[in-house]
Design a protein around this motif. Structure first.
Motif, PDB file in Angstrom:
ATOM      1  N   THR A 110       0.825  -1.212   0.000  1.00 22.37           N
ATOM      2  CA  THR A 110       0.000   0.000   0.000  1.00 22.37           C
ATOM      3  C   THR A 110       0.857   1.259   0.000  1.00 22.37           C
ATOM      4  O   THR A 110       0.551   2.227  -0.708  1.00 22.37           O
ATOM      5  CB  THR A 110      -0.943   0.009   1.220  1.00 22.37           C
ATOM      6  N   MET A 113       2.177   1.904  -3.407  1.00 19.68           N
ATOM      7  CA  MET A 113       1.140   2.450  -4.268  1.00 19.68           C
ATOM      8  C   MET A 113       0.905   3.936  -3.981  1.00 19.68           C
ATOM      9  O   MET A 113       0.801   4.754  -4.900  1.00 19.68           O
ATOM     10  CB  MET A 113      -0.155   1.654  -4.075  1.00 19.68           C
ATOM     11  N   HIS A 117       1.922   7.554  -6.471  1.00 19.81           N
ATOM     12  CA  HIS A 117       1.143   8.713  -6.898  1.00 19.81           C
ATOM     13  C   HIS A 117       1.968   9.996  -6.805  1.00 19.81           C
ATOM     14  O   HIS A 117       1.817  10.896  -7.636  1.00 19.81           O
ATOM     15  CB  HIS A 117      -0.118   8.848  -6.042  1.00 19.81           C
ATOM     16  N   THR A 197       2.719   1.892 -10.563  1.00 23.86           N
ATOM     17  CA  THR A 197       1.642   2.299  -9.659  1.00 23.86           C
ATOM     18  C   THR A 197       0.361   1.526  -9.955  1.00 23.86           C
ATOM     19  O   THR A 197      -0.342   1.084  -9.038  1.00 23.86           O
ATOM     20  CB  THR A 197       1.388   3.811  -9.787  1.00 23.86           C
ATOM     21  N   SER A 200       0.689  -1.927  -8.620  1.00 20.64           N
ATOM     22  CA  SER A 200       0.597  -1.968  -7.158  1.00 20.64           C
ATOM     23  C   SER A 200      -0.851  -1.868  -6.692  1.00 20.64           C
ATOM     24  O   SER A 200      -1.209  -2.411  -5.645  1.00 20.64           O
ATOM     25  CB  SER A 200       1.452  -0.861  -6.535  1.00 20.64           C
ATOM     26  N   TYR A 201      -1.700  -1.172  -7.462  1.00 17.86           N
ATOM     27  CA  TYR A 201      -3.132  -1.162  -7.157  1.00 17.86           C
ATOM     28  C   TYR A 201      -3.676  -2.592  -7.146  1.00 17.86           C
ATOM     29  O   TYR A 201      -4.398  -3.002  -6.226  1.00 17.86           O
ATOM     30  CB  TYR A 201      -3.892  -0.364  -8.218  1.00 17.86           C
TER      31      TYR A 201
END
Length: 224
Positions: A110, A113, A117, A197, A200-201
């Motif tokens: 998490t 991720m 951003h 990213t 990772s979601y």
């Protein structure tokens, strides 16, 4: 299996990840606000669901870290203290090792991720922090299933196989997704971080599924 244990572990992992990134000083207080906001979104329901006084103390330390977000080292210290407290809050049913391994797995994935951003906003940031969090996520995704097996993660007495099969698929997929994140971070250019990213979601989704199903098997519960 109490939901508070998983939520406490998850919030502890994100708090630890936020503390690390804040301590590194590669981003401003905005990331600290975002990371700690996610911690509260997880920790408050955990406290309400059975985290008890210790869970609320963890929430309070998270708020203190938010208030101190412009003082980097102080905010990192409060966030680290919140992480430790939230781990303790998740051990109400015992199995402290599983709380720690769950925190490592979900926290690493998490946090990677969330930090991804920030890289999309400022691609000039060094990727070393993302790689570090990615490695933590990979390690946790391997260690948590191993710890669950050592704690007796077995199919329910009813003999249903869908849960252990689903767990294995989700656990393996989580590792593969985070390995793909690592590979993407090795590529040059802005699209590489975008891909990392996005992957990772997906890893967050498979990771939480793997962690939950592992606890279902450890506690000998059935989803039916």
């Amino acid at each position: 299996m109490e939901p508070s244990a998983v939520l406490s572990a998850w919030s502890a992992g994100v708090a630890a990840g936020t503390a690390l990134v804040t301590r590194w000083g590669i981003v401003g207080p905005g990331f600290t606000w975002m990371g700690l906001g996610v911690v509260l979104l997880l920790a408050v329901p955990a406290a309400l669901a059975g985290g008890g006084v210790v869970g609320w103390v963890g929430c309070g330390l998270t708020v203190a870290a938010l208030a101190a977000s412009r003082v980097r080292l102080l905010a990192a210290g409060f966030a680290a203290a919140a992480a430790i407290t939230l781990v303790l809050a998740g051990t109400g049913e015992g199995y402290p090792v599983l709380v720690v391994t769950g925190a490592i797995a979900l926290g690493g994935i998490t946090s990677e991720m969330l930090l991804g951003h920030w890289y999309l906003v400022d691609p000039r940031l060094p990727r070393s922090a993302l790689r570090t969090l990615c490695l933590v996520g990979i390690a946790g995704s391997v260690i948590d299933p191993a710890a669950a097996l050592l704690h007796g993660a077995l199919p329910p007495a009813s003999g249903e196989v869908i849960v252990p099969i689903g767990w294995a698929v989700l656990a393996i997929t989580s590792v593969l997704l985070m390995a793909a994140v690592w590979a993407a971070l090795g590529e040059r250019g802005y699209p590489a971080v975008m891909a990392a990213t996005g992957l990772s979601y997906l890893a967050v989704l498979t990771g939480i599924g793997a962690v939950v199903l592992a606890r279902v098997l450890v506690f000998g519960e059935s989803l039916g």
